[in-house]
Structure formats: C-alpha cells, structure tokens
Design a protein around this motif. Sequence first.
Motif, PDB file in Angstrom:
ATOM      1  N   ALA A  77      33.556 126.490  19.947  1.00 42.69           N
ATOM      2  CA  ALA A  77      34.255 127.781  19.907  1.00 42.69           C
ATOM      3  C   ALA A  77      33.304 128.911  20.272  1.00 42.69           C
ATOM      4  O   ALA A  77      33.665 129.838  21.011  1.00 42.69           O
ATOM      5  N   VAL A  78      32.084 128.857  19.773  1.00 40.35           N
ATOM      6  CA  VAL A  78      31.085 129.874  20.098  1.00 40.35           C
ATOM      7  C   VAL A  78      30.782 129.856  21.598  1.00 40.35           C
ATOM      8  O   VAL A  78      30.786 130.883  22.268  1.00 40.35           O
ATOM      9  N   ALA A  79      30.536 128.643  22.117  1.00 43.56           N
ATOM     10  CA  ALA A  79      30.190 128.517  23.531  1.00 43.56           C
ATOM     11  C   ALA A  79      31.346 128.927  24.435  1.00 43.56           C
ATOM     12  O   ALA A  79      31.163 129.678  25.403  1.00 43.56           O
ATOM     13  N   ASP A  80      32.546 128.442  24.128  1.00 45.23           N
ATOM     14  CA  ASP A  80      33.701 128.694  24.998  1.00 45.23           C
ATOM     15  C   ASP A  80      34.065 130.174  25.060  1.00 45.23           C
ATOM     16  O   ASP A  80      34.567 130.652  26.081  1.00 45.23           O
ATOM     17  N   THR A  81      33.848 130.889  23.968  1.00 43.33           N
ATOM     18  CA  THR A  81      34.222 132.302  23.929  1.00 43.33           C
ATOM     19  C   THR A  81      33.079 133.228  24.352  1.00 43.33           C
ATOM     20  O   THR A  81      33.256 134.444  24.393  1.00 43.33           O
ATOM     21  N   GLY A  82      31.909 132.657  24.654  1.00 40.57           N
ATOM     22  CA  GLY A  82      30.782 133.483  25.057  1.00 40.57           C
ATOM     23  C   GLY A  82      30.285 134.390  23.950  1.00 40.57           C
ATOM     24  O   GLY A  82      29.752 135.469  24.206  1.00 40.57           O
ATOM     25  N   SER A  83      30.445 133.958  22.711  1.00 41.07           N
ATOM     26  CA  SER A  83      30.070 134.789  21.567  1.00 41.07           C
ATOM     27  C   SER A  83      28.608 134.576  21.183  1.00 41.07           C
ATOM     28  O   SER A  83      28.010 133.543  21.485  1.00 41.07           O
ATOM     29  N   ALA A  84      28.050 135.546  20.501  1.00 36.65           N
ATOM     30  CA  ALA A  84      26.813 135.327  19.762  1.00 36.65           C
ATOM     31  C   ALA A  84      27.195 134.706  18.425  1.00 36.65           C
ATOM     32  O   ALA A  84      28.366 134.734  18.018  1.00 36.65           O
ATOM     33  N   VAL A  85      26.209 134.134  17.726  1.00 44.30           N
ATOM     34  CA  VAL A  85      26.535 133.446  16.477  1.00 44.30           C
ATOM     35  C   VAL A  85      25.445 133.659  15.443  1.00 44.30           C
ATOM     36  O   VAL A  85      24.257 133.710  15.775  1.00 44.30           O
ATOM     37  N   VAL A  86      25.865 133.813  14.196  1.00 44.61           N
ATOM     38  CA  VAL A  86      24.960 133.800  13.052  1.00 44.61           C
ATOM     39  C   VAL A  86      25.140 132.447  12.375  1.00 44.61           C
ATOM     40  O   VAL A  86      26.241 132.134  11.900  1.00 44.61           O
ATOM     41  N   ALA A  87      24.082 131.651  12.350  1.00 43.11           N
ATOM     42  CA  ALA A  87      24.128 130.331  11.712  1.00 43.11           C
ATOM     43  C   ALA A  87      23.466 130.440  10.349  1.00 43.11           C
ATOM     44  O   ALA A  87      22.250 130.604  10.257  1.00 43.11           O
ATOM     45  N   MET A  88      24.280 130.359   9.289  1.00 41.52           N
ATOM     46  CA  MET A  88      23.767 130.557   7.936  1.00 41.52           C
ATOM     47  C   MET A  88      23.569 129.233   7.223  1.00 41.52           C
ATOM     48  O   MET A  88      24.405 128.331   7.308  1.00 41.52           O
ATOM     49  N   GLY A 124      17.784 122.340  -7.850  1.00 34.98           N
ATOM     50  CA  GLY A 124      16.486 122.929  -8.130  1.00 34.98           C
ATOM     51  C   GLY A 124      15.313 122.016  -7.879  1.00 34.98           C
ATOM     52  O   GLY A 124      14.165 122.461  -7.940  1.00 34.98           O
ATOM     53  N   THR A 125      15.557 120.746  -7.570  1.00 36.36           N
ATOM     54  CA  THR A 125      14.454 119.800  -7.368  1.00 36.36           C
ATOM     55  C   THR A 125      13.963 119.763  -5.925  1.00 36.36           C
ATOM     56  O   THR A 125      12.926 119.168  -5.641  1.00 36.36           O
ATOM     57  N   ILE A 126      14.693 120.378  -4.995  1.00 37.65           N
ATOM     58  CA  ILE A 126      14.321 120.266  -3.591  1.00 37.65           C
ATOM     59  C   ILE A 126      13.403 121.423  -3.169  1.00 37.65           C
ATOM     60  O   ILE A 126      13.351 122.453  -3.829  1.00 37.65           O
ATOM     61  N   ASP A 127      12.682 121.199  -2.080  1.00 37.58           N
ATOM     62  CA  ASP A 127      11.924 122.269  -1.431  1.00 37.58           C
ATOM     63  C   ASP A 127      12.913 123.051  -0.580  1.00 37.58           C
ATOM     64  O   ASP A 127      13.312 122.617   0.491  1.00 37.58           O
ATOM     65  N   ILE A 128      13.341 124.216  -1.065  1.00 38.67           N
ATOM     66  CA  ILE A 128      14.429 124.933  -0.395  1.00 38.67           C
ATOM     67  C   ILE A 128      14.011 125.427   0.984  1.00 38.67           C
ATOM     68  O   ILE A 128      14.834 125.467   1.914  1.00 38.67           O
ATOM     69  N   LEU A 129      12.755 125.798   1.160  1.00 38.95           N
ATOM     70  CA  LEU A 129      12.330 126.281   2.473  1.00 38.95           C
ATOM     71  C   LEU A 129      12.387 125.158   3.500  1.00 38.95           C
ATOM     72  O   LEU A 129      12.820 125.363   4.644  1.00 38.95           O
ATOM     73  N   ASP A 130      11.981 123.976   3.089  1.00 40.70           N
ATOM     74  CA  ASP A 130      12.083 122.819   3.982  1.00 40.70           C
ATOM     75  C   ASP A 130      13.543 122.501   4.272  1.00 40.70           C
ATOM     76  O   ASP A 130      13.910 122.172   5.412  1.00 40.70           O
ATOM     77  N   ASP A 131      14.395 122.606   3.254  1.00 40.20           N
ATOM     78  CA  ASP A 131      15.818 122.320   3.438  1.00 40.20           C
ATOM     79  C   ASP A 131      16.447 123.310   4.422  1.00 40.20           C
ATOM     80  O   ASP A 131      17.240 122.921   5.290  1.00 40.20           O
ATOM     81  N   VAL A 132      16.094 124.588   4.293  1.00 41.20           N
ATOM     82  CA  VAL A 132      16.617 125.589   5.216  1.00 41.20           C
ATOM     83  C   VAL A 132      16.161 125.295   6.639  1.00 41.20           C
ATOM     84  O   VAL A 132      16.949 125.367   7.585  1.00 41.20           O
ATOM     85  N   GLU A 133      14.901 124.940   6.801  1.00 39.63           N
ATOM     86  CA  GLU A 133      14.383 124.658   8.145  1.00 39.63           C
ATOM     87  C   GLU A 133      15.080 123.455   8.770  1.00 39.63           C
ATOM     88  O   GLU A 133      15.425 123.470   9.961  1.00 39.63           O
ATOM     89  N   ARG A 134      15.283 122.417   7.989  1.00 44.23           N
ATOM     90  CA  ARG A 134      15.971 121.231   8.541  1.00 44.23           C
ATOM     91  C   ARG A 134      17.430 121.550   8.872  1.00 44.23           C
ATOM     92  O   ARG A 134      17.981 121.060   9.848  1.00 44.23           O
ATOM     93  N   PHE A 135      18.044 122.387   8.068  1.00 46.11           N
ATOM     94  CA  PHE A 135      19.413 122.828   8.344  1.00 46.11           C
ATOM     95  C   PHE A 135      19.459 123.612   9.651  1.00 46.11           C
ATOM     96  O   PHE A 135      20.326 123.391  10.505  1.00 46.11           O
ATOM     97  N   PHE A 136      18.520 124.538   9.824  1.00 43.71           N
ATOM     98  CA  PHE A 136      18.478 125.321  11.057  1.00 43.71           C
ATOM     99  C   PHE A 136      18.253 124.424  12.274  1.00 43.71           C
ATOM    100  O   PHE A 136      18.808 124.669  13.347  1.00 43.71           O
ATOM    101  N   GLU A 137      17.425 123.402  12.107  1.00 47.20           N
ATOM    102  CA  GLU A 137      17.197 122.466  13.210  1.00 47.20           C
ATOM    103  C   GLU A 137      18.514 121.821  13.643  1.00 47.20           C
ATOM    104  O   GLU A 137      18.821 121.737  14.840  1.00 47.20           O
ATOM    105  N   ARG A 138      19.320 121.413  12.667  1.00 50.73           N
ATOM    106  CA  ARG A 138      20.613 120.799  13.005  1.00 50.73           C
ATOM    107  C   ARG A 138      21.541 121.820  13.662  1.00 50.73           C
ATOM    108  O   ARG A 138      22.241 121.500  14.636  1.00 50.73           O
ATOM    109  N   SER A 139      21.553 123.047  13.132  1.00 51.73           N
ATOM    110  CA  SER A 139      22.411 124.078  13.725  1.00 51.73           C
ATOM    111  C   SER A 139      22.020 124.367  15.160  1.00 51.73           C
ATOM    112  O   SER A 139      22.875 124.494  16.048  1.00 51.73           O
ATOM    113  N   LEU A 140      20.725 124.474  15.418  1.00 50.23           N
ATOM    114  CA  LEU A 140      20.255 124.743  16.772  1.00 50.23           C
ATOM    115  C   LEU A 140      20.574 123.590  17.711  1.00 50.23           C
ATOM    116  O   LEU A 140      20.907 123.798  18.885  1.00 50.23           O
ATOM    117  N   ASN A 141      20.483 122.364  17.199  1.00 55.11           N
ATOM    118  CA  ASN A 141      20.840 121.209  18.023  1.00 55.11           C
ATOM    119  C   ASN A 141      22.319 121.232  18.380  1.00 55.11           C
ATOM    120  O   ASN A 141      22.707 120.943  19.528  1.00 55.11           O
TER     121      ASN A 141
END
Length: 447
Positions: free
Chosen positions: A135-146, A154-171
């Motif tokens: 939908a983002v690509a087809d409409t030529g939109s910019a996107v905020v990936a949150m 509370g047991t996870i490394d949240i910064l690492d989790d955010v980075e891995r999430f962003f990696e998937r979003s960018l892919n």
Amino acid sequence: MTIDRRAVARDQFLAALRQSPQLMGILNVTPDSFSDGGRHFEPAVAVARAKAMVAEGAAIVDVGGESTRPGHSSISAEEELRRVAPVLEALAQGFDAPVSIDTGKAAVAREAARLGASVINDVWGLQRDPGMADAVADTGSAVVAMHNRERADGTIDILDDVERFFERSLNLAAGAGVPFGRILLDPGVGFGKTPDQNHSCVWNLDRFRRFGAPVLVGLSRKSFIGRITGAALDNRLPGTLAADTIALMRGASVLRVHDVAENRAALDIFKTLSAAAKPSARLEDDGRARIVLALGGNVGDKALSLRRALRAIAGEPGIELTAVSRLYRTAPWGKTDQDWFVNACALGRTRLAPVALLERMKALEVDLGRVSTERWGPRVIDIDLVAYDDISLRSEKLTLPHPELFNRAFVLVPLAEIAPDLIIAGVRVGDAAASLSSEAAEVMLLD
C-alpha cells in the motif's frame, strides 16, 4: 488533492526534516484516544484544529481514526474510514500542509492516500497487515515504521529488539519497492515496553539513527511522564517539553505532539542554541580521529547491502558513525560493462589506527558476503577509507587521502551532502563536488 500535490507535500515534509527537526501535530478523530479522545470527533472541529496546528508551527498533521492507547478496542476498516474520510476530504480543499494517516490497516492507508494523505504512519511497522508495504509503495507515500510488541517483556534487550524489528520493516519496505528516502523510524515509546524500556529508548535514540533514516518520536503526554513527575494527564506539558528536548539532543528528526505552539517554542530554542554551540576544533579533539568512509555495491539487493554495511560499521567497537548520506544510484567506474551501483558516504570518529581500521572494514566486507573478483568488478559491498583526520599516508596497504577521491563524483556528491565544508588535503568537499558538475549530474538519488 491530486497525486502531484500529494508528491509535493510528501517531498516538502521530507526535505524540511532533512534540514532541521520538525513537529508533527496529532489530530485524533476518535471518541476514545488516551489524551484528546472526543475533542475533534466532529469533522469541522478537526479541520479547524489541523489549520491551527499548522499556524502554530506543525510541519505535518497526523490524522488518526482508531485509538492505540493501552486497552483500546479495535474497530473495522469501515468504521475507521467513516471517521477519517470526511476530515481528509475537507483538508484536501485549501490545506497545503502535508497530512499523514495514523493507521495499521492497508485498506485505510490506500483510501487515505487517495483522499490526500502523503505519509502513512503505521504503529506496527509494516508487520501486522501483510498488505501495508505494498500500500505504501503503490500509493507513492512516505511511511513511519513504528516498533511495537503485543506485550511488554522486561527480560529482553529492548534496544536490540527495536533494531531487529526495524531490520524486518526495512526488508519489507525494500521488497515492496518503497524508496529508502521515504522511510522514517519510530521506536514506539509507550508501546509494548516497560517504563525502564521506554526510558532506554528515549535516552539511546541516537542508536537508531545508524539505520540512516530519520527518527520520529511520540512522547507527548504519555504515561511514563506521569510516572516520573506524578502529573495527571492534563498537566504533563512540562514533562513532555523536557522529554522532547532530550529526544532532540539524542537525534530526533520529528516530534509527534499535541501541544504544537509550546513545542514550537522549545524547538526554536533548541535549534538556535545548538546552531550557536558548534564546538571548536580544540573542544572536539577527544583523542579520536575523524574518518570518512565511502560505500558502494552492485550485486543483489544493493540498497539493503549498503544499509546492512552501515549498521555493521556502527556496531563495531571503537567506531562511532556521526553522519550518513542518502543512497545514490551511480554508473560503474573503471570497468563499465557491469550493473549500476548504489553509493553512500559516512562520517565517523575512532581511536583505531588507519591500517587497523582498514583491516576491520575489509573483514566486514567478507562478513557481508564480498568475494574477491577482478579489480573494479562487481561486488556486494565495498568500504573505502577515504580520509583519516588530516593524515597523509602512502604505504603498500593504504594511501590517505584516497588517491582517487577528487576524481570520483559518486563519492564527492554524497560526501558533499553531509559535509560540504569539510577540508581534505586543503580542498573543500563542496567545491570539489562542484568541479565535477558534469559527472555529478549523473549521480542520482536512489530514493
């Protein structure tokens, strides 16, 4: 709003935030949002508030039709559109500021884009609705990936989790053909995180800038502010201003806010003071060398390879990346009978010696899949050390500055984007790029 006007509004917003931090005004047309639910539910009231926020200093207005507060009740795409469509239709008439749609549904995103929204703000980072990236690509939109999680852990490394999430979003974005230059990243403060994890995301915001995309944060009136200050919801403006100012200092490019006028004042003070507080060369000298790296590749997913390389460099002990250019499409150089390249430049600081740094970069190339081929031949990734402080070095392994630097527009153009006033071997980078005007004209932004 026509497609052309959408593109103009989109690019207006993206260009502005590359120059300086910007404000995104929150416009919830919901009956149940945590802070302003019900206040702008009527379209006429919502439109008036949108115009007021722009007058107060918002660069973009973010329209949301479904609450994402903790414990919210999901609604159908039809109900969400029933709320936002009248507002978007009204804003398409005589409202020149960019508009974003805050939604996790591809169907809503597509219709909102048709009605004039030029940015899609997805609280699930393209990972909840399988049709969102398209939908983002087809409409030529910019996107905020949150970044988001179903529940806090509370047991996870949240910064690492955010980075891995962003990696998937960018892919996902790359696979759908979304240009990298239209992507913003949001660590999702307040979404699926413990209070300590929220604090960590704000204080370590600069870590996420290493992806090379602008970082957006939404801290306005959130519960973590109330936990720290003890303030009730309607009294969290002072805490919000403090948190937003810290976010700016940690590298935020966009602040998503309710109170635009007050945040505009804080932003103006931040911009003025930060511009006047550029450190002298003496104060900047902390024992680390200033380095310039040039990256390129033309095998496989070229843009993704460069982004992976930048993240790998940023993760190397003893190396800090301080600026990264956008990605550029360039013609092959030296050996011209091969595919086009993607190139970028990065600035950084390190205490590693030049040869040790070079060896570290060559090891990274191998880790990222580079295989030795003929000189100037195809490669997954190439990482060149272009300059190291003001050192002049000539050895069997390394020559500094890079001997071909001033002949290569595909290096000078991205370098001039992030450091036009940088002096290398007595030459100002911006002037060197301008001297290669005909070659530079062929270096095109990939996004």
